[in-house]
Design an enzyme around this catalytic site. Structure first.
Site, PDB file in Angstrom:
ATOM      1  N   ARG A  30      10.622  -3.203  10.291  1.00  0.00           N
ATOM      2  CA  ARG A  30      10.217  -2.271  11.164  1.00  0.00           C
ATOM      3  C   ARG A  30      10.115  -2.723  12.522  1.00  0.00           C
ATOM      4  NH1 ARG A  30       5.220  -0.099   8.306  1.00  0.00           N
ATOM      5  NH2 ARG A  30       4.210  -0.858  10.073  1.00  0.00           N
TER       6      ARG A  30
ATOM      7  N   ARG B  18      -1.240  -8.624  13.387  1.00  0.00           N
ATOM      8  CA  ARG B  18      -1.725  -7.430  12.516  1.00  0.00           C
ATOM      9  C   ARG B  18      -2.643  -8.171  11.136  1.00  0.00           C
ATOM     10  NH1 ARG B  18       3.721  -5.291  11.751  1.00  0.00           N
ATOM     11  NH2 ARG B  18       3.168  -4.376   9.807  1.00  0.00           N
TER      12      ARG B  18
ATOM     13  N   ARG C 239      11.382  -6.287   5.791  1.00  0.00           N
ATOM     14  CA  ARG C 239      11.235  -4.904   5.706  1.00  0.00           C
ATOM     15  C   ARG C 239      11.770  -4.423   7.432  1.00  0.00           C
ATOM     16  NH1 ARG C 239       5.397  -2.449   5.328  1.00  0.00           N
ATOM     17  NH2 ARG C 239       5.282  -3.068   7.565  1.00  0.00           N
TER      18      ARG C 239
ATOM     19  N   ARG D  93      -9.600   1.527   8.346  1.00  0.00           N
ATOM     20  CA  ARG D  93      -9.139   0.225   8.709  1.00  0.00           C
ATOM     21  C   ARG D  93     -10.302  -0.639   9.420  1.00  0.00           C
ATOM     22  NH1 ARG D  93      -3.410   0.869   8.838  1.00  0.00           N
ATOM     23  NH2 ARG D  93      -2.294  -1.166   9.044  1.00  0.00           N
TER      24      ARG D  93
ATOM     25  N   LYS E  25       0.907  -1.456  -0.011  1.00  0.00           N
ATOM     26  CA  LYS E  25       0.206   0.050   0.014  1.00  0.00           C
ATOM     27  C   LYS E  25       0.956   1.347   0.208  1.00  0.00           C
ATOM     28  CE  LYS E  25      -2.206  -0.689   4.017  1.00  0.00           C
ATOM     29  NZ  LYS E  25      -1.938  -2.116   4.489  1.00  0.00           N
TER      30      LYS E  25
HETATM   31  P1  ADP Z   1       0.902  -1.864   8.079  1.00  0.00           P
HETATM   32  O1  ADP Z   1      -0.277  -1.764   7.088  1.00  0.00           O
HETATM   33  O2  ADP Z   1       2.143  -2.537   7.307  1.00  0.00           O
HETATM   34  O3  ADP Z   1       0.854  -2.989   9.180  1.00  0.00           O
HETATM   35  P2  ADP Z   1       0.975   0.899   8.865  1.00  0.00           P
HETATM   36  O4  ADP Z   1       2.198   1.737   8.805  1.00  0.00           O
HETATM   37  O5  ADP Z   1      -0.073   1.107   7.931  1.00  0.00           O
HETATM   38  O6  ADP Z   1       1.472  -0.685   8.683  1.00  0.00           O
HETATM   39  O7  ADP Z   1       0.433   0.740  10.530  1.00  0.00           O
HETATM   40  C1  ADP Z   1       1.085   0.510  11.328  1.00  0.00           C
HETATM   41  C2  ADP Z   1       0.373   0.562  12.888  1.00  0.00           C
HETATM   42  O8  ADP Z   1      -0.411   1.922  12.967  1.00  0.00           O
HETATM   43  C3  ADP Z   1      -0.957  -0.320  12.796  1.00  0.00           C
HETATM   44  O9  ADP Z   1      -0.441  -1.850  12.976  1.00  0.00           O
HETATM   45  C4  ADP Z   1      -1.780   0.265  13.889  1.00  0.00           C
HETATM   46  O10 ADP Z   1      -1.508   0.024  14.974  1.00  0.00           O
HETATM   47  C5  ADP Z   1      -1.401   1.874  13.623  1.00  0.00           C
HETATM   48  N1  ADP Z   1      -2.653   2.269  12.698  1.00  0.00           N
HETATM   49  C6  ADP Z   1      -2.336   2.863  11.228  1.00  0.00           C
HETATM   50  N2  ADP Z   1      -3.382   3.335  10.791  1.00  0.00           N
HETATM   51  C7  ADP Z   1      -4.418   3.147  11.727  1.00  0.00           C
HETATM   52  C8  ADP Z   1      -5.864   3.265  11.433  1.00  0.00           C
HETATM   53  N3  ADP Z   1      -6.417   3.705  10.503  1.00  0.00           N
HETATM   54  N4  ADP Z   1      -6.582   2.811  12.522  1.00  0.00           N
HETATM   55  C9  ADP Z   1      -5.999   2.175  13.847  1.00  0.00           C
HETATM   56  N5  ADP Z   1      -4.637   2.113  13.886  1.00  0.00           N
HETATM   57  C10 ADP Z   1      -3.982   2.425  12.968  1.00  0.00           C
END
Ligand code: ADP
Length: 198
Positions: free
Chosen positions: A142, A153, A140, A89, A14
């Site tokens: 992180r 996740r 990756r 989400r 994404k």
């Molecule tokens: P990925 O999709 O690779 O897991 P992101 O960088 O999009 O990584 O998100 C990392 C973390 O940030 C998520 O696991 C969550 O804890 C938090 N997060 C990001 N976007 C949201 C959202 N829209 N609602 C709730 N938590 C979020």
């Protein structure tokens, strides 16, 4: 005006695709994950509150995220479109976007501006098989990309985010793209699909 939302599990690409597409259409790429990580690094109040959820792989509570996104979308660069990555989400967050767009639409109607097809929200569902996701995430590296958090996740994604596929299908806003190809191939399919629906 391009308003795009990326759905798809962690590791689907994404962030990469959202950034390329935002550059192509010259609109801001808004990643909730990036904004949260910046807040954590800066030790802001939001960062402190969000950190425990991010570390576990849980969703940060809706109110914190919605306020954060609302504030970002009010900035001048977001007035003429955006690409959202990592938001919505869950159904609550999707309803917030729906509400926001219908408020904008009403404001435009009052001003007599021509409003666009579908109120121009396009939702991209980037599909990649689970086993490919896990290996991409592990490479990756992180801090929240360890085996245990990744599994959690993915589970959170299946339970809370996947229902949005139906939500947007019903609203005829969903475009599904096979994300299990090279970055360039996925970008090309995306551009084609977005051009057809704008
Ligand atoms: P990925 O999709 O690779 O897991 P992101 O960088 O999009 O990584 O998100 C990392 C973390 O940030 C998520 O696991 C969550 O804890 C938090 N997060 C990001 N976007 C949201 C959202 N829209 N609602 C709730 N938590 C979020």
């Amino acid at each position: 005006m391009v308003r795009l939302v990326f759905l798809g599990p962690p590791g689907a690409g994404k962030g990469t695709q959202a950034s390329l597409i935002a550059g192509f259409y010259q609109v801001p790429h808004i990643s909730t994950g990036d904004i949260l990580r910046t807040n954590v690094a800066q030790r802001s109040a939001l960062g402190w509150q969000a950190k425990e959820y991010i570390d576990k792989g849980d969703l940060v509570p809706d109110q914190l995220i919605i306020d954060m996104v609302e504030e970002r979308l009010e900035k001048p660069d977001a007035l003429h479109g955006w690409v959202l990555d990592g938001f919505p989400r869950n159904v609550g967050q999707a309803k917030f976007i729906e509400q926001l767009l219908s408020t904008n639409q009403n404001a435009n109607d009052i001003q007599g501006e021509k409003t666009q097809k579908n109120n121009s929200l396009i939702v991209i569902n980037l599909q990649v098989p689970d086993q490919v996701l896990v290996s991409r995430l592990l490479s990756r590296g992180r801090p929240d990309d360890n085996e245990q958090t990744i599994q959690h996740r993915l589970q959170v994604h299946h339970q809370q985010t996947e229902p949005l596929i139906e939500f947007y299908k019903e609203r005829q806003q969903l475009i599904t793209i096979d994300g299990n190809h090279s970055v360039e191939a996925v970008t090309n399919s995306l551009k084609q699909a977005v051009n057809q629906s704008c």
